[in-house]
Design an enzyme around this catalytic site. Sequence first.
Site, short mmCIF file in Angstrom:
data_model
loop_
_atom_site.label_atom_id
_atom_site.label_comp_id
_atom_site.label_asym_id
_atom_site.label_seq_id
_atom_site.Cartn_x
_atom_site.Cartn_y
_atom_site.Cartn_z
N GLU A 111 25.96 13.19 55.54
CA GLU A 111 26.07 12.63 54.20
C GLU A 111 25.43 11.26 54.02
OE1 GLU A 111 27.56 14.07 51.41
OE2 GLU A 111 27.48 15.85 52.66
N SER A 490 85.49 44.20 40.83
CA SER A 490 86.77 43.78 41.40
C SER A 490 86.71 42.48 42.19
CB SER A 490 87.33 44.90 42.29
OG SER A 490 87.67 46.02 41.51
#
Length: 837
Positions: A111, A490
């Site tokens: 770069e 229940s």
Amino acid sequence: MASEAPRTTRFTVFRERGGLRGLARRAWGRWWVKGLAILAVLAAIAYAVLWLTILRGLPSVDQLRTYEPPLPTNVRGADGTPIQSYARERRVELSFSEYPPLLVRAFLAAEDKTFFEHHGVDYPGLGGAVIDYVRKFGSGRRAKGGSTITQQVAKNLLIGNEYSPTRKLKEAILAYKIEDTLTKPQILELYLNQIALGRNAFGVEAASHAYFDKELDELDLAQLAYLAILPKGPSNYDPVRHADRAMTRRNYVLGEMLRNGFITQAQHDQAVAEPLGTILRRTPKFERVGGYFVEEVRRQLIDKFGETARDGPYGVYQGGLWVRTSLDTRLQDLAAQALRDGLLRYDRGRGWSGPLAHKDIEGDAWLQPLLNTNIGLDYSDWRAAIVIGRDGNAWSLGFADGKTGTLPRWSAQMPVRGKGGTAFAAIKPGDVIAVAPEGDAYALRSVPKISGGFVVEEPATGRILAMQGGFDSRLQAFNRATQALRQPGSTIKPIVYSAALENGMSPASIIIDGPFCVYQGARLGNKCFRNFGGSRGAGPHTMRWGIEQSRNLMTVRAAATTGMPKVVDVMKRMGVGDYQPYLANALGAGVTTVTRMVNAYATLANQGRAHAPTLIDFVQDRHGKVILPENWRACDGCNARDWNGKAMPRPGDRTRQAIDAMTAYQMVHITEGVIQRGTATVLRDLDRPMMGKTGTTTGPTDVWFIGGTPQFIGGLYVGYDTPSNLGGYAQGGTFAAPIFKEFAVKAYEGLEKVPFRAPAGIRMVRIDRGSGRPVYGTFPTDTDPKAAVIWEAFKPQSEPRRAIRRGPAPAAAPTAAAKPTQAPRDSDFLQREGGIY
């Protein structure tokens, strides 16, 4: 006086020539003065234009000194193990000293070779970029960049990625300012932490995991060079689609490193000879844990902090939060396995449920469509596969790792559910299906249509230890543990009877198990309740018997006697739900979630002290400050190495007393009988103190079990998402309780058998189990769960008293334990039970 004459003469001449004005006129007459003036004006105009268009809007580079990049939220389990991260940009922030020197050299070679020499701008490179821009202007093609690393930092962090000469000028100006503000290592640190490198990886450490599944310092030279080529365009050098292009560019970077003296010839030659060595894109291993649990954590965090920086400094996807959860990975695995096994047992023999998804594919381009579905299976050896094509008596399959396999006709002969015909004939190219290895081929598997939720909670703290909201979170995102509103059947009865106990009843109270009808007005007439199975009742029995045998008629009678407003008030206080005072709600007609029901039972097990169920222990920001719970305070002295002789430190108690402690213990003691001789006897051979209750809704459409020990309470329900009849054989005791048992057998391995402790004031009295009357001279036995004499828990002044009789004492109830040489005392029993008082 002689000296004054020349001075006077000169002044006279200056005045005769017009003074300053004349001098200016004469100077303006010279061409070079005019040129300088014009240049000055043009410079001023240029600067004004530059200020108005460029400089005025430039951001300050000072913000880079305190720049904090978007970081993922990291989530850990109760033991600190990483289990998930939430991010749109996967990033691991490193300091410059943590970067391998070869990595830095590779990026410089790729770069910005002169990074350590220039002051932000590489003029030859910038000039080449300008010429290339002019050459390509109007062609639609993009000119080469020519940006230094410093300019890229300015672009990425300060001004954005607009494609224009103006942006380049801004970059150059900011690059100068950045170089004056930060050191070269600081600039590189920002760059290497921020740069986008593909696969949702930002920064080199995240890219190392994304492409090689390794830590950055574990990569070799060739792999580091590959990372260095990615800033030019990750998609251009994708290792799957553009492997040759990636190899060429990587070798170019290695050559540049050699030419710049960054590596030796031997290092270069060895690296060039290596393959790319990348892995296929996949979810990180640690992110495959606790799917439903971590998704619920994500929802809660977003509700609290938002998603991004626009929502505040702690946005989940970029705030860098550290989250410690209550997830116990061992219990989570056991709960998931037990629920899945139960769902498959029910679904077995019902035929193939169809493909998991369908994607259109063309030729050999099947891998990316499969990966895009994000479908994965982590049950046993099952795998998700995409059907590529058919070759005679076998289908060709493709898998997420790029490998292929075959599905022979003989391994896919199950019928198609609801349609008939064989699954093999129904399969089409592009179908995503579940398969498992069988010999050297694969066999078809069917993901069950039935589903459910499973939650495990620690009663003492309210911490959720495990949560499974369906068969697989990557197939079914809907979390049935928290989002599915179902009738609890229940399992609501212990809550109903707790209200009765709070309002004057006792475990030995006699309630009639018989027809019970309510007049609902002229239009609706009488509403008559009935027991499960249509039984009309068995006459008067104790409350304990009614709960153990789950008698509906006794429950509605107790609720009516207590008053439904009081019953629904207890339901609300215990977090089950906010219901209208209708008798049907006493039988579980109101909807709730399995998480709420488990929390209600945990409240009973915790002597009536209620915690809000939590999945998150605490949240820290990126700097370590605790931001959740709010107003958090450290427990001073809790981590002290030695006792200092003072009172032991205790963290603050955030509980609330939802119901009376003695009421809660009475109900726990009663529901222990459900395990010993009631509807959940399948759990009795676990041989430890355990409470619980089963539930079956009308149809049946859902089956439930909730219960556990002082260490943790677990609960689950099973049913179709669109309620459908499960079949008469599906009941809480025969279907849901065995699923819990599969979990509990392994979950309780190695754990101490801890009894439920009674609160102060509880009186333990020997009674006849059938009649509820006190018994004298005979003691209960632990060996016979159906013994006639049991210990029962009573509140002070509510226990049954000995009647004053004349004549011989009544005979004691028969029991195998009625023949001791010396009758044990009640106090002996209490001590043996671990300090119950």
